[in-house]
Design an enzyme around this catalytic site. Structure first.
Site, PDB file in Angstrom:
ATOM      1  N   GLN A 158      -5.724 -12.294   3.122  1.00 15.88           N
ATOM      2  CA  GLN A 158      -4.452 -11.705   2.707  1.00 15.88           C
ATOM      3  C   GLN A 158      -3.494 -12.811   2.281  1.00 15.88           C
ATOM      4  O   GLN A 158      -3.337 -13.815   2.981  1.00 15.88           O
ATOM      5  CB  GLN A 158      -3.799 -10.882   3.811  1.00 15.88           C
ATOM      6  N   HIS A 203       0.353   1.452   4.645  1.00 13.81           N
ATOM      7  CA  HIS A 203       0.969   1.478   5.972  1.00 13.81           C
ATOM      8  C   HIS A 203       1.955   2.646   5.947  1.00 13.81           C
ATOM      9  O   HIS A 203       2.919   2.623   5.184  1.00 13.81           O
ATOM     10  CB  HIS A 203       1.700   0.165   6.250  1.00 13.81           C
ATOM     11  N   LYS A 228      -1.711  -4.187  -0.001  1.00 13.74           N
ATOM     12  CA  LYS A 228      -1.229  -3.373   1.111  1.00 13.74           C
ATOM     13  C   LYS A 228       0.241  -3.074   0.865  1.00 13.74           C
ATOM     14  O   LYS A 228       1.030  -3.982   0.576  1.00 13.74           O
ATOM     15  CB  LYS A 228      -1.375  -4.135   2.430  1.00 13.74           C
ATOM     16  N   CYS A 240       4.627  -6.166   4.587  1.00 10.64           N
ATOM     17  CA  CYS A 240       5.275  -6.739   5.770  1.00 10.64           C
ATOM     18  C   CYS A 240       6.789  -6.828   5.571  1.00 10.64           C
ATOM     19  O   CYS A 240       7.263  -7.384   4.584  1.00 10.64           O
ATOM     20  CB  CYS A 240       4.710  -8.114   6.070  1.00 10.64           C
TER      21      CYS A 240
END
Length: 211
Positions: A91, A191, A163, A120
């Site tokens: 990642q 997510h 992601k 994130c």
């Protein structure tokens, strides 16, 4: 053959935890894919690859050395091909298509896919426009993914993925997913929390198909 993430039992990317010992333990317990912690593209550019014949690992150490201990190099990334080959996804944190390609090209021979972190929400990830900050600059995110697909993924036969987190509503989320898929990425991880939400809050799965 490009790896498909769908329905796999995986060790997801985790800050400071997803290093080699944890990945190997996860594989021993049946993980089909394992992720590295997020590595920043500019950090990857400082790394030098070496073969560790003592441990049978591939080591990537900082060419800048250790500031606290002269003559010692910092180990940033290590993989154990005997167990991780065909199962290791790196990642990467990035906010620049050119730097992303340069960094991915350095490590692609020793990993089985590059996953861009656009989910994130923590400061160490969103500073300089990386991580979940990319959700506010979808055109930049798409350009990063498209360039990685064309210049790293396809030439090496390895998947480029991303992601993300869900956006404010279903419509905007699905519109973003459609744009991202058009870049040629092989896989997308969702997510199911918004950027401002933390892990103690229940995920929102109302419009996500759970396999």
């Amino acid at each position: 053959m490009v790896i498909n993430y769908t329905g796999k039992f995986v060790l997801a990317p985790m800050v400071r935890i997803g290093e080699l010992p944890t990945r190997l333990l996860a594989l021993q317990y049946g993980a089909q894919l394992v992720w590295t912690p997020e590595l920043i593209d500019k950090k990857i550019l400082t790394l030098e690859r070496s073969v560790n014949t003592t441990l049978n690992t591939i080591d990537y150490c900082s060419k800048k050395g250790n500031k606290k201990i002269p003559g010692v190099t910092d180990l940033v990334f290590r993989t154990f091909p005997e167990m991780e080959r065909g199962k290791l996804i790196l990642q990467m944190g990035t906010a620049d298509p050119e730097i992303a390609v340069q960094a991915a090209s350095i490590v692609i021979q020793d990993v089985d896919g590059i996953d861009i972190n656009a989910g994130c929400p923590k400061h160490f990830s969103i500073h300089s426009g990386m991580g979940a900050a990319l959700l506010k600059t979808p055109e930049l995110l798409c350009s990063i993914l498209k360039k990685l697909v064309d210049e790293v993924g396809k030439p090496n036969g390895k998947p480029i993925s991303v992601k993300i987190r869900i956006l404010e509503d279903e419509k905007s989320t699905l519109e973003l997913v459609e744009k991202l898929c058009l870049t040629g990425i092989s896989n997308l991880t969702m997510h199911c929390r918004r950027r401002e939400m933390r892990n103690r809050e229940a995920p929102i799965r109302d419009y996500i198909v759970v396999l």
